[in-house]
Write a protein that holds these residues in place. Sequence first.
Motif, PDB file in Angstrom:
ATOM      1  N   THR A  25      50.787  40.886 -17.170  1.00 56.41           N
ATOM      2  CA  THR A  25      50.450  41.439 -18.486  1.00 56.41           C
ATOM      3  C   THR A  25      51.676  41.465 -19.390  1.00 56.41           C
ATOM      4  OG1 THR A  25      48.726  42.837 -17.483  1.00 56.41           O
ATOM      5  CG2 THR A  25      49.490  43.435 -19.699  1.00 56.41           C
ATOM      6  N   ASN A  28      52.648  37.930 -20.355  1.00 58.86           N
ATOM      7  CA  ASN A  28      51.679  37.373 -21.295  1.00 58.86           C
ATOM      8  C   ASN A  28      51.874  37.958 -22.703  1.00 58.86           C
ATOM      9  OD1 ASN A  28      49.379  35.622 -21.664  1.00 58.86           O
ATOM     10  ND2 ASN A  28      48.142  37.460 -21.959  1.00 58.86           N
ATOM     11  N   PHE A  57      53.646  30.480 -14.276  1.00 56.15           N
ATOM     12  CA  PHE A  57      52.610  31.294 -14.910  1.00 56.15           C
ATOM     13  C   PHE A  57      51.339  30.459 -14.987  1.00 56.15           C
ATOM     14  CE2 PHE A  57      50.741  33.866 -18.441  1.00 56.15           C
ATOM     15  CZ  PHE A  57      50.919  35.128 -17.852  1.00 56.15           C
ATOM     16  N   VAL A  61      45.755  31.125 -18.046  1.00 58.67           N
ATOM     17  CA  VAL A  61      46.060  32.274 -18.902  1.00 58.67           C
ATOM     18  C   VAL A  61      46.768  31.815 -20.165  1.00 58.67           C
ATOM     19  CG1 VAL A  61      47.276  34.480 -19.044  1.00 58.67           C
ATOM     20  CG2 VAL A  61      46.198  33.792 -16.897  1.00 58.67           C
ATOM     21  N   VAL A  62      47.693  30.867 -20.007  1.00 57.40           N
ATOM     22  CA  VAL A  62      48.443  30.341 -21.155  1.00 57.40           C
ATOM     23  C   VAL A  62      47.495  29.793 -22.214  1.00 57.40           C
ATOM     24  CG1 VAL A  62      50.070  28.574 -21.928  1.00 57.40           C
ATOM     25  CG2 VAL A  62      50.512  29.834 -19.812  1.00 57.40           C
ATOM     26  N   THR A  65      45.582  32.574 -23.986  1.00 56.71           N
ATOM     27  CA  THR A  65      46.460  33.342 -24.876  1.00 56.71           C
ATOM     28  C   THR A  65      46.751  32.561 -26.154  1.00 56.71           C
ATOM     29  OG1 THR A  65      47.457  34.468 -22.985  1.00 56.71           O
ATOM     30  CG2 THR A  65      48.698  34.495 -25.055  1.00 56.71           C
ATOM     31  N   CYS A  86      45.692  39.502 -19.694  1.00 54.51           N
ATOM     32  CA  CYS A  86      45.460  38.134 -19.226  1.00 54.51           C
ATOM     33  C   CYS A  86      43.962  37.835 -19.200  1.00 54.51           C
ATOM     34  CB  CYS A  86      46.038  37.948 -17.820  1.00 54.51           C
ATOM     35  SG  CYS A  86      47.836  38.075 -17.758  1.00 54.51           S
TER      36      CYS A  86
END
Length: 352
Positions: A25, A28, A57, A61-62, A65, A86
């Motif tokens: 978290t 991110n 990572f 998630v990347v 985001t 995330c």
Amino acid sequence: MSTITLRIELHKPTLAKQVMYQKMTEMNTEFANWLLLHPPINQATSKIFKEFSNENFPSAVVNQTIREVKSQKKNQNARTFRKIWCCFNNQNLKIEKNCAFYTVSFPTLEKRVGVPVVAKSFQVAWLNKIINGTVKQGAGKLYQKKKKWYFAIPITWNVESTQDEKIMGIDLGLRYLAVASIGTKSIFFKGSHVASSRRRYASRRRKLGQAKKRQAIKKSQDKESRWMKDQNHKISRQIVNHAISNGVGVIRMEDLTDIRNTAKSKKTDPGRNLHSWSFYQLKEFIQYKAEMVGIRFELVNPEYTSQTCKNGHQAKANRNGLKFRCKECGHTCHADLNGAINVGKAISGLAT
């Protein structure tokens, strides 16, 4: 299309996993704030993370985001995000059933992990629908609340009315929080016990305020909020069950957009203050529960629904408190029931 969000608690994740979730978290959030200042954000892909950090990572998630930052950047007034949880799309967040247990699996800093979840009784049916593909799963968000970790998973499905097109109209008020009408059948939800309970909450907070116990006031407010939510859940469940048992195909309610500006209430009475009761929440509960069982939900313009007789005569003098008596034809009725009937008929048209 209808959408609800399942909030599923992770079942006792180990301390090591909790530390890892927290680290993810934080990383991110830092990445999202870095993206805000990165010029070519519109062309950004998962490869851009290497410019931000050399740490491992999840690319899933990347990518999520980057999408979130892109969508929020135009309306982001603050220079930084406080916290970006995330998120994992439906290709990277998998829900599975192992024997009698349900698990969610998703990529982490180390590897893909499968974590058991606490599936409540009403969530089990939705989890099964996700697994068999009868509903569409959206991007799930991993977040923490009160030292517990959860996944918020939006699900979407097509709503097809499977019942006869009987119509239920619902009128909202103070003395009766809700009155639902289906032709000659009706159901009333009195507001007296609600008003009494809210007076007790208000009285307690006044005493706590005099003693300057701010923390206790906050706890009392939270407790009342939970109690109001529970009341709205019970009312909405009874209304929808009543609709199902009577073969209703459409539920109509007043459009609440301007309710704070048009409704009159006794401001000095915390138990009967319309502005502080969560009617919008009640509407949301009725809508999603109705759509879950294939009942269409519609909003109606509320103008003149409480002043109009069944013969079409409209006059403010027709209503006096809870009594409705038409000045033209003499028709009498419970005022809130008359309003519910007119809402069902949508005499002022559907809200757009």
